[in-house]
Enzyme design. Sequence first.
Site, short mmCIF file in Angstrom:
data_model
loop_
_atom_site.label_atom_id
_atom_site.label_comp_id
_atom_site.label_asym_id
_atom_site.label_seq_id
_atom_site.Cartn_x
_atom_site.Cartn_y
_atom_site.Cartn_z
N ILE A 10 0.80 -0.86 -0.13
CA ILE A 10 0.18 -0.09 0.03
C ILE A 10 0.94 1.32 0.00
O ILE A 10 1.60 1.69 1.00
CB ILE A 10 -0.97 0.01 1.21
N THR A 13 0.53 6.62 -3.58
CA THR A 13 -0.19 6.74 -4.85
C THR A 13 -0.78 5.51 -5.53
O THR A 13 -2.08 5.71 -5.94
CB THR A 13 0.77 7.20 -5.97
N VAL A 16 -0.45 -1.99 -4.74
CA VAL A 16 0.15 -3.14 -5.77
C VAL A 16 -0.03 -4.32 -4.76
O VAL A 16 0.28 -4.75 -4.03
CB VAL A 16 1.52 -3.15 -6.01
N ASP A 112 7.98 0.51 4.02
CA ASP A 112 8.39 0.04 2.44
C ASP A 112 9.96 0.11 2.37
O ASP A 112 10.56 -0.79 1.59
CB ASP A 112 7.75 1.15 1.50
#
EC number: 2.7.1.33
Length: 262
Positions: A10, A13, A16, A112
Amino acid sequence: MEDILLVIDIGNTNIVLGIFKDDELIFEWRISTDLHKTSDEYALTLRQALEYSNVKKSDVKEAIIGSVVPNLMPTIPKAVKKYLGIEPLIVDEKIKTGIVNKYASPKEVGVDRIINAVSACKKYSTPVIIVDIGTAITFDYITENKEYLGGAIAPGIAISSEALFMKTAKLPKIEIEMPDSVIGDSTVKSMQSGVVFGFIGLIDYIIEKILEEKDKTKDEVTIIATGGFSYLIAKQSKYITIIDKLITLDGLKIINDLNKND
Protein backbone atom coordinates in the site's frame (compact mmCIF):
# COMPACT_ATOMS: atom_id res chain seq x y z
CA MET A 1 -5.70 -27.13 -4.71
CA GLU A 2 -2.83 -24.63 -4.73
CA ASP A 3 -1.13 -22.85 -1.83
CA ILE A 4 -1.15 -19.20 -2.84
CA LEU A 5 0.29 -16.13 -1.07
CA LEU A 6 -1.29 -12.71 -1.56
CA VAL A 7 1.05 -9.75 -1.02
CA ILE A 8 -0.23 -6.18 -0.80
CA ASP A 9 1.99 -3.10 -1.00
CA ILE A 10 0.00 0.00 0.00
CA GLY A 11 1.69 3.16 -1.25
CA ASN A 12 0.67 6.80 -1.27
CA THR A 13 -0.20 6.78 -4.97
CA ASN A 14 -0.83 3.12 -5.81
CA ILE A 15 -1.65 -0.17 -4.16
CA VAL A 16 0.13 -3.13 -5.72
CA LEU A 17 -1.24 -6.63 -5.26
CA GLY A 18 0.79 -9.71 -6.11
CA ILE A 19 0.09 -13.43 -6.16
CA PHE A 20 2.91 -15.86 -5.42
CA LYS A 21 2.70 -19.54 -6.21
CA ASP A 22 5.65 -21.14 -4.43
CA ASP A 23 8.51 -18.68 -5.12
CA GLU A 24 7.13 -17.33 -8.38
CA LEU A 25 5.17 -14.11 -8.78
CA ILE A 26 2.43 -15.20 -11.17
CA PHE A 27 0.17 -12.13 -11.16
CA GLU A 28 0.52 -8.44 -10.33
CA TRP A 29 -2.12 -5.70 -10.26
CA ARG A 30 -1.83 -1.97 -9.60
CA ILE A 31 -4.78 0.12 -8.40
CA SER A 32 -5.03 3.74 -7.28
CA THR A 33 -4.82 4.41 -3.56
CA ASP A 34 -8.20 5.74 -2.44
CA LEU A 35 -8.71 6.76 1.18
CA HIS A 36 -12.47 7.01 0.66
CA LYS A 37 -13.07 3.41 -0.36
CA THR A 38 -14.65 1.09 2.20
CA SER A 39 -13.40 -2.37 3.10
CA ASP A 40 -16.31 -3.77 1.07
CA GLU A 41 -15.16 -1.87 -2.02
CA TYR A 42 -11.59 -3.10 -1.61
CA ALA A 43 -12.92 -6.64 -1.10
CA LEU A 44 -14.78 -6.35 -4.42
CA THR A 45 -11.60 -5.10 -6.12
CA LEU A 46 -9.71 -8.07 -4.70
CA ARG A 47 -12.43 -10.42 -5.92
CA GLN A 48 -12.29 -8.96 -9.43
CA ALA A 49 -8.50 -9.25 -9.55
CA LEU A 50 -8.52 -12.89 -8.47
CA GLU A 51 -11.37 -13.84 -10.80
CA TYR A 52 -9.71 -12.08 -13.74
CA SER A 53 -6.56 -14.12 -13.10
CA ASN A 54 -8.45 -17.40 -12.58
CA VAL A 55 -7.19 -17.70 -9.00
CA LYS A 56 -9.63 -19.40 -6.65
CA LYS A 57 -10.04 -17.56 -3.37
CA SER A 58 -9.96 -20.92 -1.56
CA ASP A 59 -6.39 -21.40 -2.85
CA VAL A 60 -5.16 -18.21 -1.16
CA LYS A 61 -3.86 -19.52 2.16
CA GLU A 62 -1.76 -16.57 3.34
CA ALA A 63 -1.62 -12.80 2.96
CA ILE A 64 0.84 -10.12 4.00
CA ILE A 65 0.42 -6.34 3.91
CA GLY A 66 2.99 -3.54 3.98
CA SER A 67 1.55 -0.03 4.18
CA VAL A 68 2.80 3.55 4.36
CA VAL A 69 -0.79 4.83 4.52
CA PRO A 70 -2.05 4.52 8.12
CA ASN A 71 -5.58 5.57 7.15
CA LEU A 72 -5.99 2.39 5.10
CA MET A 73 -5.21 0.24 8.10
CA PRO A 74 -7.45 -1.53 9.08
CA THR A 75 -9.60 -0.99 5.93
CA ILE A 76 -7.60 -3.29 3.66
CA PRO A 77 -6.80 -5.96 6.28
CA LYS A 78 -10.53 -6.05 6.98
CA ALA A 79 -11.23 -6.49 3.24
CA VAL A 80 -8.79 -9.41 3.06
CA LYS A 81 -10.34 -11.07 6.09
CA LYS A 82 -13.89 -10.47 4.82
CA TYR A 83 -13.31 -11.84 1.31
CA LEU A 84 -10.64 -14.49 1.87
CA GLY A 85 -11.38 -15.49 5.46
CA ILE A 86 -7.71 -15.22 6.49
CA GLU A 87 -5.90 -12.90 8.89
CA PRO A 88 -3.17 -11.05 6.96
CA LEU A 89 0.29 -10.62 8.43
CA ILE A 90 1.04 -6.91 8.90
CA VAL A 91 4.58 -5.60 8.47
CA ASP A 92 5.54 -3.39 11.43
CA GLU A 93 8.62 -2.64 13.53
CA LYS A 94 8.13 -5.82 15.60
CA ILE A 95 8.10 -8.31 12.74
CA LYS A 96 11.05 -10.60 12.00
CA THR A 97 13.02 -9.27 9.01
CA GLY A 98 16.46 -10.86 9.09
CA ILE A 99 18.16 -7.44 9.11
CA VAL A 100 19.18 -5.12 11.95
CA ASN A 101 17.36 -1.78 12.01
CA LYS A 102 19.90 0.81 13.21
CA TYR A 103 17.61 3.81 12.75
CA ALA A 104 17.66 6.07 15.83
CA SER A 105 13.94 5.39 16.30
CA PRO A 106 13.20 2.11 14.44
CA LYS A 107 9.43 2.59 14.42
CA GLU A 108 9.84 5.83 12.41
CA VAL A 109 11.15 4.04 9.33
CA GLY A 110 8.60 3.57 6.57
CA VAL A 111 7.85 -0.13 6.24
CA ASP A 112 8.40 0.11 2.48
CA ARG A 113 12.03 1.02 3.13
CA ILE A 114 12.52 -1.96 5.44
CA ILE A 115 10.74 -4.32 3.02
CA ASN A 116 13.01 -3.14 0.19
CA ALA A 117 16.08 -3.56 2.39
CA VAL A 118 15.10 -7.13 3.29
CA SER A 119 14.55 -7.93 -0.38
CA ALA A 120 17.84 -6.38 -1.49
CA CYS A 121 19.83 -8.29 1.14
CA LYS A 122 18.31 -11.56 -0.04
CA LYS A 123 18.60 -10.94 -3.79
CA TYR A 124 21.87 -9.03 -4.11
CA SER A 125 25.31 -8.72 -2.56
CA THR A 126 25.77 -6.19 0.24
CA PRO A 127 26.51 -3.38 0.98
CA VAL A 128 23.64 -1.95 -1.00
CA ILE A 129 22.05 1.40 -1.79
CA ILE A 130 18.36 1.37 -2.73
CA VAL A 131 16.82 4.36 -4.51
CA ASP A 132 13.01 4.20 -4.55
CA ILE A 133 11.78 6.75 -7.11
CA GLY A 134 8.12 7.05 -6.22
CA THR A 135 5.81 9.61 -4.61
CA ALA A 136 8.85 10.53 -2.54
CA ILE A 137 12.41 9.54 -3.42
CA THR A 138 14.07 7.51 -0.70
CA PHE A 139 17.71 6.47 -0.42
CA ASP A 140 18.65 3.60 1.88
CA TYR A 141 22.01 2.12 2.86
CA ILE A 142 22.45 -1.43 4.15
CA THR A 143 25.88 -2.65 5.31
CA GLU A 144 27.76 -5.87 4.63
CA ASN A 145 26.36 -7.16 7.94
CA LYS A 146 22.76 -6.49 6.89
CA GLU A 147 22.46 -3.43 9.10
CA TYR A 148 19.93 -0.89 7.88
CA LEU A 149 21.49 2.51 8.62
CA GLY A 150 18.89 4.85 7.12
CA GLY A 151 19.42 7.26 4.26
CA ALA A 152 17.72 10.29 2.74
CA ILE A 153 14.23 11.36 1.67
CA ALA A 154 13.60 13.87 -1.13
CA PRO A 155 10.37 15.11 -2.74
CA GLY A 156 9.23 12.97 -5.65
CA ILE A 157 9.23 13.92 -9.31
CA ALA A 158 5.44 14.13 -9.65
CA ILE A 159 5.11 16.15 -6.42
CA SER A 160 7.72 18.65 -7.61
CA SER A 161 6.18 18.98 -11.06
CA GLU A 162 2.74 19.47 -9.51
CA ALA A 163 4.12 22.17 -7.20
CA LEU A 164 5.39 24.17 -10.20
CA PHE A 165 1.90 24.05 -11.70
CA MET A 166 0.02 24.78 -8.47
CA LYS A 167 2.28 27.48 -7.03
CA THR A 168 2.86 29.60 -10.14
CA ALA A 169 0.52 31.68 -12.27
CA LYS A 170 1.67 30.71 -15.76
CA LEU A 171 3.47 27.37 -15.65
CA PRO A 172 1.37 24.51 -17.06
CA LYS A 173 0.87 20.95 -15.93
CA ILE A 174 3.31 18.68 -17.77
CA GLU A 175 3.82 15.04 -18.63
CA ILE A 176 6.92 13.58 -16.99
CA GLU A 177 9.01 12.32 -19.90
CA MET A 178 12.61 12.43 -21.05
CA PRO A 179 13.24 15.67 -22.98
CA ASP A 180 15.24 15.67 -26.20
CA SER A 181 17.55 18.38 -24.94
CA VAL A 182 18.59 20.04 -21.69
CA ILE A 183 17.94 23.38 -23.38
CA GLY A 184 14.17 23.44 -23.76
CA ASP A 185 12.76 25.62 -26.57
CA SER A 186 9.30 25.87 -24.98
CA THR A 187 7.93 26.26 -21.47
CA VAL A 188 6.83 22.62 -21.34
CA LYS A 189 10.20 21.34 -22.58
CA SER A 190 12.05 23.66 -20.20
CA MET A 191 10.02 22.33 -17.28
CA GLN A 192 10.57 18.73 -18.37
CA SER A 193 14.30 19.42 -18.60
CA GLY A 194 14.44 21.00 -15.17
CA VAL A 195 12.41 18.26 -13.53
CA VAL A 196 13.92 15.20 -15.22
CA PHE A 197 17.57 16.24 -15.49
CA GLY A 198 17.34 17.97 -12.13
CA PHE A 199 16.30 14.74 -10.44
CA ILE A 200 18.94 12.71 -12.26
CA GLY A 201 21.47 15.12 -10.79
CA LEU A 202 19.88 14.99 -7.33
CA ILE A 203 19.90 11.19 -7.29
CA ASP A 204 23.48 10.85 -8.49
CA TYR A 205 24.73 13.50 -6.06
CA ILE A 206 23.13 11.86 -3.03
CA ILE A 207 24.46 8.44 -4.07
CA GLU A 208 27.89 10.02 -4.50
CA LYS A 209 27.75 11.54 -1.00
CA ILE A 210 26.64 8.22 0.55
CA LEU A 211 29.56 6.42 -1.11
CA GLU A 212 31.91 9.15 0.05
CA GLU A 213 30.61 9.01 3.62
CA LYS A 214 30.95 5.21 3.76
CA ASP A 215 34.36 5.33 2.04
CA LYS A 216 33.20 3.06 -0.78
CA THR A 217 33.59 3.09 -4.54
CA LYS A 218 30.58 2.46 -6.77
CA ASP A 219 32.04 -0.96 -7.64
CA GLU A 220 31.98 -2.00 -3.98
CA VAL A 221 28.27 -1.31 -3.49
CA THR A 222 25.20 -2.75 -5.23
CA ILE A 223 23.11 0.25 -6.31
CA ILE A 224 19.47 -0.48 -7.11
CA ALA A 225 16.56 1.64 -8.30
CA THR A 226 12.87 0.85 -7.96
CA GLY A 227 9.60 2.78 -8.02
CA GLY A 228 7.33 4.22 -10.69
CA PHE A 229 9.88 6.56 -12.29
CA SER A 230 12.89 4.26 -11.99
CA TYR A 231 12.99 3.35 -15.70
CA LEU A 232 12.91 7.01 -16.75
CA ILE A 233 15.56 8.25 -14.33
CA ALA A 234 17.81 5.32 -13.46
CA LYS A 235 18.91 4.65 -17.03
CA GLN A 236 20.57 8.07 -17.05
CA SER A 237 22.35 7.58 -13.71
CA LYS A 238 26.12 7.23 -13.47
CA TYR A 239 25.77 4.94 -10.45
CA ILE A 240 22.60 2.83 -10.63
CA THR A 241 23.29 -0.59 -12.14
CA ILE A 242 20.08 -2.50 -11.35
CA ILE A 243 16.41 -1.60 -11.86
CA ASP A 244 14.16 -3.91 -9.84
CA LYS A 245 10.48 -3.00 -9.98
CA LEU A 246 9.48 -6.12 -8.02
CA ILE A 247 11.78 -5.55 -5.05
CA THR A 248 8.92 -4.66 -2.67
CA LEU A 249 6.66 -7.57 -3.63
CA ASP A 250 9.61 -9.95 -3.34
CA GLY A 251 10.44 -8.43 0.05
CA LEU A 252 6.92 -9.06 1.32
CA LYS A 253 7.24 -12.70 0.25
CA ILE A 254 10.60 -13.03 2.03
CA ILE A 255 9.22 -11.50 5.25
CA ASN A 256 6.17 -13.75 5.13
CA ASP A 257 8.43 -16.80 4.81
CA LEU A 258 10.54 -15.64 7.78
CA ASN A 259 7.46 -15.30 9.98
CA LYS A 260 5.52 -18.36 8.80
CA ASN A 261 5.97 -20.47 11.90
CA ASP A 262 5.79 -17.69 14.50
